[in-house]
Design a protein around this motif. Structure first.
Motif, PDB file in Angstrom:
ATOM      1  N   ILE A  54       2.906   1.990 -14.025  1.00  0.00           N
ATOM      2  CA  ILE A  54       2.142   0.830 -14.482  1.00  0.00           C
ATOM      3  C   ILE A  54       0.766   1.214 -15.037  1.00  0.00           C
ATOM      4  N   PHE A  55       0.562   2.497 -15.264  1.00  0.00           N
ATOM      5  CA  PHE A  55      -0.678   2.965 -15.886  1.00  0.00           C
ATOM      6  C   PHE A  55      -0.366   3.415 -17.308  1.00  0.00           C
ATOM      7  N   ASN A  56      -1.308   3.171 -18.208  1.00  0.00           N
ATOM      8  CA  ASN A  56      -1.081   3.461 -19.614  1.00  0.00           C
ATOM      9  C   ASN A  56      -1.087   4.952 -19.917  1.00  0.00           C
ATOM     10  N   ASP A  57      -0.173   5.359 -20.804  1.00  0.00           N
ATOM     11  CA  ASP A  57      -0.186   6.728 -21.306  1.00  0.00           C
ATOM     12  C   ASP A  57      -1.094   6.792 -22.537  1.00  0.00           C
ATOM     13  N   GLU A  58      -1.085   7.917 -23.226  1.00  0.00           N
ATOM     14  CA  GLU A  58      -1.964   8.109 -24.389  1.00  0.00           C
ATOM     15  C   GLU A  58      -1.642   7.162 -25.540  1.00  0.00           C
ATOM     16  N   ASN A  59      -0.461   6.522 -25.517  1.00  0.00           N
ATOM     17  CA  ASN A  59      -0.078   5.561 -26.553  1.00  0.00           C
ATOM     18  C   ASN A  59      -0.284   4.114 -26.118  1.00  0.00           C
ATOM     19  N   GLY A  60      -0.909   3.923 -24.961  1.00  0.00           N
ATOM     20  CA  GLY A  60      -1.165   2.571 -24.475  1.00  0.00           C
ATOM     21  C   GLY A  60       0.058   1.907 -23.864  1.00  0.00           C
ATOM     22  N   VAL A  61       1.085   2.681 -23.543  1.00  0.00           N
ATOM     23  CA  VAL A  61       2.312   2.161 -22.950  1.00  0.00           C
ATOM     24  C   VAL A  61       2.273   2.428 -21.444  1.00  0.00           C
ATOM     25  N   MET A  62       2.635   1.433 -20.640  1.00  0.00           N
ATOM     26  CA  MET A  62       2.665   1.628 -19.187  1.00  0.00           C
ATOM     27  C   MET A  62       3.801   2.596 -18.859  1.00  0.00           C
ATOM     28  N   ASN A  63       3.439   3.857 -18.703  1.00  0.00           N
ATOM     29  CA  ASN A  63       4.424   4.907 -18.536  1.00  0.00           C
ATOM     30  C   ASN A  63       3.988   5.963 -17.518  1.00  0.00           C
ATOM     31  N   LYS A  64       2.863   5.725 -16.834  1.00  0.00           N
ATOM     32  CA  LYS A  64       2.344   6.690 -15.873  1.00  0.00           C
ATOM     33  C   LYS A  64       2.219   6.043 -14.491  1.00  0.00           C
ATOM     34  N   SER A  65       2.439   6.849 -13.472  1.00  0.00           N
ATOM     35  CA  SER A  65       2.311   6.362 -12.092  1.00  0.00           C
ATOM     36  C   SER A  65       0.900   6.626 -11.581  1.00  0.00           C
ATOM     37  N   ILE A  66       0.607   6.111 -10.405  1.00  0.00           N
ATOM     38  CA  ILE A  66      -0.677   6.384  -9.765  1.00  0.00           C
ATOM     39  C   ILE A  66      -0.811   7.877  -9.465  1.00  0.00           C
ATOM     40  N   ILE A  67       0.319   8.538  -9.188  1.00  0.00           N
ATOM     41  CA  ILE A  67       0.286   9.985  -8.967  1.00  0.00           C
ATOM     42  C   ILE A  67      -0.117  10.701 -10.251  1.00  0.00           C
ATOM     43  N   ASP A  68       0.494  10.313 -11.389  1.00  0.00           N
ATOM     44  CA  ASP A  68       0.146  10.909 -12.686  1.00  0.00           C
ATOM     45  C   ASP A  68      -1.332  10.710 -12.996  1.00  0.00           C
ATOM     46  N   GLU A  69      -1.855   9.536 -12.654  1.00  0.00           N
ATOM     47  CA  GLU A  69      -3.249   9.186 -12.936  1.00  0.00           C
ATOM     48  C   GLU A  69      -4.227   9.782 -11.938  1.00  0.00           C
ATOM     49  N   LYS A  70      -3.691  10.329 -10.826  1.00  0.00           N
ATOM     50  CA  LYS A  70      -4.543  10.805  -9.730  1.00  0.00           C
ATOM     51  C   LYS A  70      -5.469   9.683  -9.251  1.00  0.00           C
ATOM     52  N   GLY A  71      -4.902   8.467  -9.238  1.00  0.00           N
ATOM     53  CA  GLY A  71      -5.661   7.285  -8.847  1.00  0.00           C
ATOM     54  C   GLY A  71      -5.795   7.150  -7.339  1.00  0.00           C
ATOM     55  N   ASP A  72      -6.698   6.284  -6.948  1.00  0.00           N
ATOM     56  CA  ASP A  72      -6.946   5.993  -5.540  1.00  0.00           C
ATOM     57  C   ASP A  72      -6.254   4.690  -5.155  1.00  0.00           C
ATOM     58  N   ALA A  73      -6.228   4.402  -3.856  1.00  0.00           N
ATOM     59  CA  ALA A  73      -5.582   3.176  -3.384  1.00  0.00           C
ATOM     60  C   ALA A  73      -6.315   2.631  -2.168  1.00  0.00           C
ATOM     61  N   ILE A  74      -6.265   1.317  -2.061  1.00  0.00           N
ATOM     62  CA  ILE A  74      -6.709   0.613  -0.856  1.00  0.00           C
ATOM     63  C   ILE A  74      -5.533  -0.239  -0.393  1.00  0.00           C
ATOM     64  N   VAL A  75      -5.216  -0.162   0.908  1.00  0.00           N
ATOM     65  CA  VAL A  75      -4.188  -1.021   1.501  1.00  0.00           C
ATOM     66  C   VAL A  75      -4.885  -2.037   2.398  1.00  0.00           C
ATOM     67  N   VAL A  76      -4.545  -3.315   2.189  1.00  0.00           N
ATOM     68  CA  VAL A  76      -5.124  -4.404   2.961  1.00  0.00           C
ATOM     69  C   VAL A  76      -3.985  -5.222   3.557  1.00  0.00           C
ATOM     70  N   SER A  77      -4.009  -5.413   4.876  1.00  0.00           N
ATOM     71  CA  SER A  77      -2.993  -6.253   5.512  1.00  0.00           C
ATOM     72  C   SER A  77      -3.244  -7.710   5.125  1.00  0.00           C
ATOM     73  N   GLN A  78      -2.146  -8.431   4.836  1.00  0.00           N
ATOM     74  CA  GLN A  78      -2.298  -9.824   4.431  1.00  0.00           C
ATOM     75  C   GLN A  78      -1.071 -10.623   4.850  1.00  0.00           C
ATOM     76  N   PHE A  79      -1.142 -11.187   6.056  1.00  0.00           N
ATOM     77  CA  PHE A  79      -0.014 -11.937   6.596  1.00  0.00           C
ATOM     78  C   PHE A  79       0.310 -13.166   5.764  1.00  0.00           C
ATOM     79  N   THR A  80      -0.643 -13.687   4.994  1.00  0.00           N
ATOM     80  CA  THR A  80      -0.411 -14.904   4.221  1.00  0.00           C
ATOM     81  C   THR A  80       0.599 -14.692   3.093  1.00  0.00           C
ATOM     82  N   LEU A  81       0.976 -13.447   2.810  1.00  0.00           N
ATOM     83  CA  LEU A  81       2.013 -13.206   1.796  1.00  0.00           C
ATOM     84  C   LEU A  81       3.357 -13.783   2.227  1.00  0.00           C
ATOM     85  N   HIS A  82       3.517 -14.002   3.534  1.00  0.00           N
ATOM     86  CA  HIS A  82       4.770 -14.551   4.041  1.00  0.00           C
ATOM     87  C   HIS A  82       4.649 -16.034   4.388  1.00  0.00           C
ATOM     88  N   ALA A  83       3.720 -16.721   3.736  1.00  0.00           N
ATOM     89  CA  ALA A  83       3.544 -18.156   3.974  1.00  0.00           C
ATOM     90  C   ALA A  83       4.758 -18.930   3.472  1.00  0.00           C
TER      91      ALA A  83
END
Length: 150
Positions: A54-83
């Motif tokens: 879901i990350f853009n490659d050099e052509n602007g196409v979503m073709n790269k992963s967070i691993i490819d991008e060396k991106g960071d992540a935050i995980v937040v618990s959210q029980f309201t997703l199961h409302a």
């Protein structure tokens, strides 16, 4: 397990005026857990997120992963997703796992995503009143439910 994944250029979590997590380019992952969730859900979901292109490659196409991008992540618990909003106007959270079941699964998910990404990630605090700020990039927002994988 259900997640809302947002591709962000920045995100942070603040608890009681204290910033506990902050990233730039990467993913904000909101995680909801139900009692039926297991290690199988964790493994599948973490792998899916780590490799989701879901990350853009050099052509602007979503073709790269967070691993490819060396991106960071935050995980937040959210029980309201199961409302459940089937009856009346007040959501019911009866499907969300109680803390004694949810906390170990949340912690296992964090460990698994760190393993799959090959780096430490940041988190909110389970059960805390959190203020989450983000700048959604795109915007790109993906919802994945581990129970709908087949």
């Amino acid at each position: 397990m259900k997640v809302v994944i947002q591709r962000v250029t920045k995100a942070s979590v603040t608890i009681e005026n204290n910033k506990v997590a902050s990233i730039s380019n990467g993913l904000l992952i909101l995680l909801g857990i139900i009692d039926e969730d297991s290690q199988e859900d964790i493994t599948w979901l973490s792998n899916k997120i780590a490799n989701l292109r879901i990350f853009n490659d050099e052509n602007g196409v979503m073709n790269k992963s967070i691993i490819d991008e060396k991106g960071d992540a935050i995980v937040v618990s959210q029980f309201t997703l199961h409302a459940s909003t089937k009856k009346g106007n007040r959501p019911s959270y009866i499907n969300a796992a109680k803390p004694d079941a949810a906390i170990p699964l949340y912690e296992a998910f964090v460990k698994q995503i760190e393993k799959d990404l090959g780096k430490p990630i940041q988190t909110g605090q389970f059960g805390a009143d959190m203020k989450v700020e983000l700048l959604n990039d795109g915007p790109v927002t993906i919802i994945i439910d581990s129970k709908n994988r087949v």
